[in-house]
Design an enzyme around this catalytic site. Sequence first.
Site, mmCIF file in Angstrom:
data_model
loop_
_atom_site.group_PDB
_atom_site.id
_atom_site.type_symbol
_atom_site.label_atom_id
_atom_site.label_comp_id
_atom_site.label_asym_id
_atom_site.label_seq_id
_atom_site.Cartn_x
_atom_site.Cartn_y
_atom_site.Cartn_z
ATOM 1 N N LYS A 120 78.514 15.746 21.629
ATOM 2 C CA LYS A 120 77.438 15.040 20.848
ATOM 3 C C LYS A 120 76.431 15.616 20.137
ATOM 4 O O LYS A 120 75.203 15.342 20.000
ATOM 5 C CB LYS A 120 76.610 14.177 22.274
ATOM 6 C CG LYS A 120 77.493 13.169 22.880
ATOM 7 C CD LYS A 120 76.879 12.164 23.612
ATOM 8 C CE LYS A 120 77.915 11.131 24.161
ATOM 9 N NZ LYS A 120 77.391 10.124 24.868
ATOM 10 N N LYS A 200 88.288 10.255 23.908
ATOM 11 C CA LYS A 200 88.382 9.029 25.056
ATOM 12 C C LYS A 200 87.562 7.749 24.463
ATOM 13 O O LYS A 200 86.731 8.101 23.558
ATOM 14 C CB LYS A 200 87.416 9.595 26.216
ATOM 15 C CG LYS A 200 85.969 9.671 25.869
ATOM 16 C CD LYS A 200 85.071 9.833 27.352
ATOM 17 C CE LYS A 200 83.641 9.619 27.196
ATOM 18 N NZ LYS A 200 83.331 7.962 27.029
ATOM 19 N N LYS A 203 81.302 4.056 24.196
ATOM 20 C CA LYS A 203 80.477 3.128 23.595
ATOM 21 C C LYS A 203 79.971 3.658 22.074
ATOM 22 O O LYS A 203 79.580 2.790 21.431
ATOM 23 C CB LYS A 203 79.138 2.980 24.488
ATOM 24 C CG LYS A 203 79.442 2.269 25.883
ATOM 25 C CD LYS A 203 78.066 1.912 26.645
ATOM 26 C CE LYS A 203 78.314 2.275 27.923
ATOM 27 N NZ LYS A 203 77.617 3.592 27.926
HETATM 28 P P1 ATP Z 1 78.161 6.898 25.703
HETATM 29 O O1 ATP Z 1 79.134 6.941 24.469
HETATM 30 O O2 ATP Z 1 76.934 6.429 25.313
HETATM 31 O O3 ATP Z 1 78.138 8.207 26.406
HETATM 32 P P2 ATP Z 1 80.248 6.124 27.570
HETATM 33 O O4 ATP Z 1 81.373 5.014 26.888
HETATM 34 O O5 ATP Z 1 80.863 7.275 27.573
HETATM 35 O O6 ATP Z 1 78.878 5.701 26.571
HETATM 36 P P3 ATP Z 1 78.642 6.116 29.665
HETATM 37 O O7 ATP Z 1 77.794 5.191 29.909
HETATM 38 O O8 ATP Z 1 78.460 7.477 29.366
HETATM 39 O O9 ATP Z 1 79.972 5.435 28.997
HETATM 40 O O10 ATP Z 1 79.788 6.374 31.303
HETATM 41 C C1 ATP Z 1 79.714 5.298 32.299
HETATM 42 C C2 ATP Z 1 80.971 5.445 33.167
HETATM 43 O O11 ATP Z 1 82.018 5.345 32.540
HETATM 44 C C3 ATP Z 1 80.951 7.020 33.584
HETATM 45 O O12 ATP Z 1 81.389 7.021 34.951
HETATM 46 C C4 ATP Z 1 82.136 7.458 32.732
HETATM 47 O O13 ATP Z 1 82.803 8.475 33.212
HETATM 48 C C5 ATP Z 1 82.965 6.493 32.499
HETATM 49 N N1 ATP Z 1 83.886 6.461 31.195
HETATM 50 C C6 ATP Z 1 83.254 6.357 30.062
HETATM 51 N N2 ATP Z 1 84.221 6.252 29.251
HETATM 52 C C7 ATP Z 1 85.466 6.299 29.812
HETATM 53 C C8 ATP Z 1 86.730 6.523 29.282
HETATM 54 N N3 ATP Z 1 87.086 6.408 28.122
HETATM 55 N N4 ATP Z 1 87.641 6.469 30.393
HETATM 56 C C9 ATP Z 1 87.465 6.365 31.680
HETATM 57 N N5 ATP Z 1 86.292 6.425 32.186
HETATM 58 C C10 ATP Z 1 85.151 6.608 31.197
HETATM 59 MG MG MG Z 2 79.307 8.846 28.074
#
Ligand code: ATP
Ligand code: MG
Length: 331
Positions: A120, A200, A203
């Site tokens: 990030k 991965k 969002k």
């Molecule tokens: P951001 O990009 O803003 O970090 P994010 O998609 O990573 O958003 P988070 O809010 O950071 O989402 O994470 C929420 C939960 O979802 C956490 O437990 C994280 O480990 C899980 N998670 C996020 N992305 C994945 C993924 N691609 N596969 C499995 N688990 C995920």
């Molecule tokens: Mg995240």
Amino acid sequence: MTNHSKNLPKTDVLSGIQPTGNLHLGNLFGAITNWVDLQNRYKCAFCVVDYHALTTVPDAQELKANTESIVIDLLACGIDPNRSILFVQSDVPEHLELYWIFASLTRYGELARMTQFKEKGGNRETVGLGVLNYPVLQAADILLYGASKVPVGEDQLQHLELTREILRRFNKTHGFLFEEVQALTTKVPRILDLKNPSAKMSKSHPEGAVFIDDEEGIVRKKVKKAVTDTGDDQQEMSPSIENLMGLLHACNQDQYNLMLDAYNSQNLRYGDLKVSLGNELCEYLKPIRESKNEWLQKKEEVREILFEGAKKASSIARPRVEIARKLVGLG
Ligand code: ATP
Ligand code: MG
């Protein structure tokens, strides 16, 4: 050594999600399905972590709207406010109090090493301090509730390891207050970006993500356009195909078994896999989408749920922070 955590109120499970966008399949199958399931066995608290999101969502209206929308997504996925505590992080300012106590025990090098920090923007002079400190606040989120089980996706395991380091350091320096924590992952702990299978699903990269409220046509289209391998090297399943298979497994095991048999007999056509996955995802997401539409009509009730959630969360967080303050010599 005195155990200061004895008799303090607690939850068994704590996990959080950032209001940085809509819920995607990574969140759903990597974390939320576990949250829903754990409610049947444990005392759980789930938190929309808006302090964390402040580092990446600078627009006030957007942050507010995202927060409300993620809460509704969680309710639609099956988080039950009658069984679990559902709350917004900034409604419980104790998170910041414990965060600072932990920040004073954490080293810059430990934070700079974190993969998420590097991904990030960690190498930029302009990277926000909040991005660096994310895992410290996360440690406070978890330990404030005495939670020992933390259902997260694989990307958060490194942060959980740091939480352990921080709690051990606190206990050793100031007295025993924090119990050990354990990560709980699902069968598909890492869903990959459909456009870029080396990253991965996230969002922050909506191009490669399927969101739970994408229209059915969009879901099918995104799956159809997912990157696959060329099919030349059949020695081992490639990450992109494994990703699609993992998603199929999460939606419908029978379909997964059919596709796996085809794969094993070298008869799997990726086009067929994509059609099957598109159909199964639409089926899986349908009730969630319907429930979401219902919750969207009950905004007053949602506000009430969050108000009650914050009250319950505070009543657990406050006593532990009071003890942490005393142990470090504040107040
Ligand atoms: P951001 O990009 O803003 O970090 P994010 O998609 O990573 O958003 P988070 O809010 O950071 O989402 O994470 C929420 C939960 O979802 C956490 O437990 C994280 O480990 C899980 N998670 C996020 N992305 C994945 C993924 N691609 N596969 C499995 N688990 C995920
Ligand atoms: Mg995240």
